[in-house]
Write a protein that holds these residues in place. Structure first.
Motif, PDB file in Angstrom:
ATOM      1  N   GLN A 108       0.799  -1.212   0.000  1.00 46.17           N
ATOM      2  CA  GLN A 108       0.000   0.000   0.000  1.00 46.17           C
ATOM      3  C   GLN A 108       0.839   1.273   0.000  1.00 46.17           C
ATOM      4  N   ARG A 129      -1.817  15.165   4.624  1.00 44.32           N
ATOM      5  CA  ARG A 129      -1.876  13.742   4.271  1.00 44.32           C
ATOM      6  C   ARG A 129      -1.202  13.503   2.930  1.00 44.32           C
ATOM      7  N   CYS A 147      -0.969   8.996  -2.163  1.00 44.74           N
ATOM      8  CA  CYS A 147      -2.261   8.556  -1.616  1.00 44.74           C
ATOM      9  C   CYS A 147      -3.380   8.850  -2.612  1.00 44.74           C
ATOM     10  N   ILE A 160      -8.737   9.304   4.584  1.00 46.86           N
ATOM     11  CA  ILE A 160      -8.438   8.357   5.659  1.00 46.86           C
ATOM     12  C   ILE A 160      -9.561   7.333   5.822  1.00 46.86           C
ATOM     13  N   THR A 161     -10.807   7.776   5.775  1.00 45.93           N
ATOM     14  CA  THR A 161     -11.936   6.858   5.958  1.00 45.93           C
ATOM     15  C   THR A 161     -11.975   5.798   4.865  1.00 45.93           C
ATOM     16  N   CYS A 162     -11.865   6.221   3.626  1.00 42.57           N
ATOM     17  CA  CYS A 162     -11.908   5.267   2.517  1.00 42.57           C
ATOM     18  C   CYS A 162     -10.683   4.355   2.509  1.00 42.57           C
ATOM     19  N   GLN A 163      -9.511   4.889   2.872  1.00 45.18           N
ATOM     20  CA  GLN A 163      -8.311   4.052   2.942  1.00 45.18           C
ATOM     21  C   GLN A 163      -8.488   2.979   4.003  1.00 45.18           C
ATOM     22  N   SER A 164      -9.088   3.350   5.122  1.00 44.32           N
ATOM     23  CA  SER A 164      -9.351   2.380   6.186  1.00 44.32           C
ATOM     24  C   SER A 164     -10.258   1.262   5.683  1.00 44.32           C
ATOM     25  N   ASN A 165     -11.266   1.618   4.910  1.00 39.69           N
ATOM     26  CA  ASN A 165     -12.162   0.607   4.336  1.00 39.69           C
ATOM     27  C   ASN A 165     -11.417  -0.319   3.383  1.00 39.69           C
ATOM     28  N   HIS A 166     -10.508   0.219   2.588  1.00 38.59           N
ATOM     29  CA  HIS A 166      -9.693  -0.611   1.688  1.00 38.59           C
ATOM     30  C   HIS A 166      -8.810  -1.555   2.496  1.00 38.59           C
ATOM     31  N   ASP A 167      -8.208  -1.034   3.549  1.00 35.84           N
ATOM     32  CA  ASP A 167      -7.329  -1.852   4.385  1.00 35.84           C
ATOM     33  C   ASP A 167      -8.090  -3.009   5.022  1.00 35.84           C
ATOM     34  N   LYS A 168      -9.318  -2.760   5.452  1.00 37.83           N
ATOM     35  CA  LYS A 168     -10.129  -3.824   6.056  1.00 37.83           C
ATOM     36  C   LYS A 168     -10.435  -4.913   5.046  1.00 37.83           C
TER      37      LYS A 168
END
Length: 75
Positions: A26, A47, A54, A58-66
């Motif tokens: 990532q 950021r 990037c 942050i919110t969407c990146q967190s969703n991708h990471d999950k």
């Protein structure tokens, strides 16, 4: 037959190795997007400077990471 403790340690090591590989995959390079490719919200300048290349807020990146780690954690 491998002892239970050894199997547990191997699974933990594999989980750590997977996490490291996922994080490395990532790492961005190049120019960051000014707006999130998923939700369209503006990505803060700080950021964009800190996380080179990037593409997501942050919110969407967190969703991708999950989505990357969740299938592996279910095993």
């Amino acid at each position: 037959v491998m002892p239970h403790n050894d199997r547990h340690q191997l699974k933990m090591n594999a989980t750590i190795d997977f996490g490291i590989a996922a994080a490395r995959s990532q790492l961005g390079t190049g120019e960051s997007e000014t707006h999130c490719l998923d939700c369209g919200k503006s990505i803060p300048q700080k950021r964009r400077e800190i996380v080179k290349g990037c593409k997501y807020c942050i919110t969407c990146q967190s969703n991708h990471d999950k989505r990357i780690t969740l299938p592996y954690e279910r095993q």
